[in-house]
Design an enzyme around this catalytic site. Structure first.
Site, PDB file in Angstrom:
ATOM      1  N   GLU A 172      27.395  32.779  36.454  1.00 16.16           N
ATOM      2  CA  GLU A 172      28.497  33.147  37.336  1.00 16.16           C
ATOM      3  C   GLU A 172      27.996  34.157  38.347  1.00 16.16           C
ATOM      4  OE1 GLU A 172      31.758  34.562  34.922  1.00 16.16           O
ATOM      5  OE2 GLU A 172      31.152  33.027  33.487  1.00 16.16           O
ATOM      6  N   ASP A 214      38.292  44.548  36.918  1.00 17.34           N
ATOM      7  CA  ASP A 214      36.971  44.964  36.469  1.00 17.34           C
ATOM      8  C   ASP A 214      36.906  46.420  36.043  1.00 17.34           C
ATOM      9  OD1 ASP A 214      35.128  42.666  36.726  1.00 17.34           O
ATOM     10  OD2 ASP A 214      35.901  42.657  38.778  1.00 17.34           O
TER      11      ASP A 214
END
Ligand SMILES: Cc1ncc(COP(=O)(O)O)c(C=O)c1O
Lengths: 392, 256
Positions: free
Chosen positions: B46, B57
């Protein structure tokens, strides 16, 4: 009247809920339940009881004679600065804390810029005996210290946000991350008409008490419910939405939103999200935001921590796009000048945010017969350091 | 055949997927990291498209994103870097990021570019399912791209089944209620969730991500799914190593 988004939270093309799956269950729970909860008679009774006896509503609508003479028109000030805790933010926190209780939540998180929403949140958490965590950009912790100390005294934990410019947007990011990490017991008490649906609508409805009162107060004082103008500053847009809400269907009432230009809308140091913004997604909503060609959000700048935000509530993006609102802007210096003008003419020290709304007065052409309402969203105690510096 | 489908067709267990942020540690490191990951035996990769405000995140990927942007990384720049990547790298590649930069690039143009350079799938956690279905699905399908949906411990069985019915490629199973970031271990509440999802007997492969950091957590997670994704721990290694070629190969070997 009722100004509402569609079922999925869209005002025209703006709004929606652009959230990761981690937040889906929480936001969906809110979406499915909020209208039933807030429209419930018992809820409304308790909400209005607290607004009256705890917040001190209705806030006065005050005819500012000396200011009116200066601008050759009739200026009324909606005194949200006189609310408990010193700004309009408490209207929303009272509503949302009651909602959080109905949802069975135990822990409250919030973001704050100027600290007014943080204080209003810490206040209702103390009132209801709930745990309170406030995320606040480190830059703002420094420039709004009195409010940080108030939050601490009220029992809230203030966590400085260390990402980005360390201002309001970054505090919002940290609050969202906090919610992702604490999905079951926590309610995210958003401070403006921003974020994923249903927040913009929820906050608008709680703040709409401002324009509801303006209507009957004007009728009492002038014989007509309708002013010619309503002016409000616009950060995320909650005080402006509250002041506009019940006038949106009355086309004769001109609605003026004033953004923070910072050093100037073309200076690169600005928070004028409508003037300098383009269509995109920020913090869960499709709206206007300041971004570069690559879709990276541009760090905003304003002397006013409460207006220092690169986006705008989706309902405001919509109202502006259909021409229902007029968006003006005021620089740091213009706002400070306007704050001193109000102080010296009327003996009212406004918040720096509210001073931006006042700073639009010299930019407009009023008739002597016009009735102009300016929303004084908060008081200036928290901004004394900035004002004292300007005095020297 | 789409390389993601091909991978899951051939390999059913212990699929190792690695995430890194494009433009970090240096602007031009993307192609070298991809080559090294493939050489070390990574099954799927990814590539993070850095965003200024990465809401889902934790600190490590926030930091790598900020550094990548400072280094000058853009979506356009990333496509330029990937232009000839398929001459060297055969591993399935996904782009992962946030919706706003993709909207500004233009979703249709983005999907076309992905196909052109040989990207196989896309992960955009903040693009809601209904809007994907109504407005964007056609562009992904036209370009043979797999759009990967996430599920979390908060996702109801009913919704998981619905996601399964509209998914292809695989389903990204977020390991706990959290933002990205390495955790030392897998706890019992996570196991209960893994078992709950396993019992649903989904038609799509499952890959577990978030909080997977080492051989132990990778093996644990893989025993409940087809494989697992390591992100923050890998990005952290890139931050700390001086010889990142060796760092990558040691990192992957230590897991596999
Ligand atoms: C007094 C005051 N006015 C206005 C604002 C801006 O927020 P909004 O645009 O949501 O009213 C703030 C935010 O902190 C504030 O404290």
């Amino acid at each position: 009247m009722s100004f509402s988004p569609d079922e999925r939270g869209f005002y025209g093309q703006f709004g929606g809920a652009y959230i990761p799956e981690m937040l889906y269950a929480n936001v969906e729970e809110l979406r499915l339940k909020y209208l039933d909860i807030i429209n419930n008679e018992r809820f409304q009774k308790e909400f209005h009881r607290l607004l009256k006896y705890y917040v001190g509503r209705p806030s006065p609508l005050y005819y500012a004679e000396r200011l009116s003479n200066r601008y050759g028109t009739h200026i009324y000030l909606k005194r949200e600065d006189l609310n408990h805790t010193g700004s309009h933010k408490i209207n929303n926190t009272i509503g949302q804390i009651l909602l959080a209780k109905e949802l069975g939540k135990k822990r409250i998180i919030a973001e704050t810029g100027a600290g007014q929403h943080g204080v209003a949140t810490a206040t209702v958490c103390a009132l209801m005996g709930m745990d309170c965590v406030v995320h606040m950009g480190e830059t703002d912790v420094k420039r709004q210290m009195p409010n940080v100390l108030r939050m601490k005294m009220l029992g809230a934990k203030v966590i400085p946000s260390m990402s980005g410019n360390r201002t309001l947007k970054d505090a919002g990011n940290e609050a969202i991350r906090d919610w992702i990490n604490n999905p079951t017991d926590t309610h995210y008490l958003i401070g403006s008409v921003v974020g994923p649906h249903p927040y913009p609508d929820l906050v608008a409805k709680f703040q709409s008490v401002i324009s509801e009162e303006i209507r009957w107060q004007l009728k009492e004082q002038t014989g007509s419910e309708l002013p010619d103008y309503v002016l409000a500053c616009i950060g995320g847009g909650s005080n402006a939405m509250g002041a506009f809400y019940h006038f949106i269907d009355d086309a004769a009432v001109k609605l003026i939103a004033v953004e923070a230009a910072g050093l100037g809308v073309d200076s690169g140091e600005t928070a004028a999200s409508i003037a300098r913004g383009t269509d995109g997604v920020i913090q869960g909503a499709r709206t206007k935001l300041m971004q570069n060609a690559d879709g990276q959000i541009i760090e905003p700048y304003s002397i006013s921590a409460g207006l220092d935000y690169p986006g705008i509530g989706p309902a405001h993006a919509y109202l502006h796009s259909i021409g229902r609102t007029i968006v003006l802007d005021a620089t740091d210096d213009e706002a400070i000048k306007a704050a001193f003008e109000l102080t010296r003419l009327e003996g009212i020290i406004p918040a720096l945010e509210s001073a931006h709304a006042l700073a639009a007065l010299p930019k407009m052409k009023f008739l002597s017969s016009d009735v102009v309402v300016v929303n004084i969203s908060g008081r200036g105690d928290k901004d004394m350091e900035t004002y004292i510096k300007a005095l020297r | 055949m789409n390389r993601i489908d091909n991978l899951f067709h051939q390999k059913k267990n212990n699929i190792l997927s690695i995430y890194f942020t494009a433009g970090h540690p240096t602007l031009l490191s993307t192609a070298d990291i991809l080559t090294e990951l493939e050489a070390s035996g990574t099954d799927m990769i990814e590539i993070g498209m850095p965003f200024s405000d990465p809401l889902a995140d934790g600190p490590v990927i926030q930091d790598s994103s900020a550094k990548a942007l400072k280094n000058g990384m853009t979506i356009k720049g990333l496509f330029d870097q990937l232009t000839n990547i398929r001459q060297k790298v055969k591993t399935p590649l996904l782009l992962m990021g946030y919706i706003n930069p993709v909207l500004q690039f233009g979703v249709e143009a983005f999907c076309k570019k992905c196909r052109e350079v040989g990207v196989d799938g896309i992960i955009l956690p903040d693009l809601p399912m209904d809007i994907y279905q109504e407005s964007f699905k056609k562009y992904f399908e036209e370009n043979d791209l797999r759009f990967i949906f996430l599920i979390t411990p908060q996702t109801s069985d009913e919704r998981i089944l619905m996601i399964d019915s509209i998914s292809n490629g695989f389903i990204y199973m977020v390991s706990s209620s959290s933002t990205t970031g390495a955790k030392g271990s897998i706890v019992s509440t996570q196991v209960a969730y893994f078992e709950r999802v396993k019992a649903l007997k989904l038609k799509n492969p499952l890959v577990i991500g978030f909080g997977i950091s080492n051989r132990e957590t990778f093996n644990r997670a893989s025993s409940y799914a087809n494989g697992a994704i390591i992100g923050s721990a890998f990005v952290k290694m890139l931050n700390e190593t001086t010889d990142w070629k060796k760092g990558i190969s040691d990192f992957v070997k230590q897991i596999n």
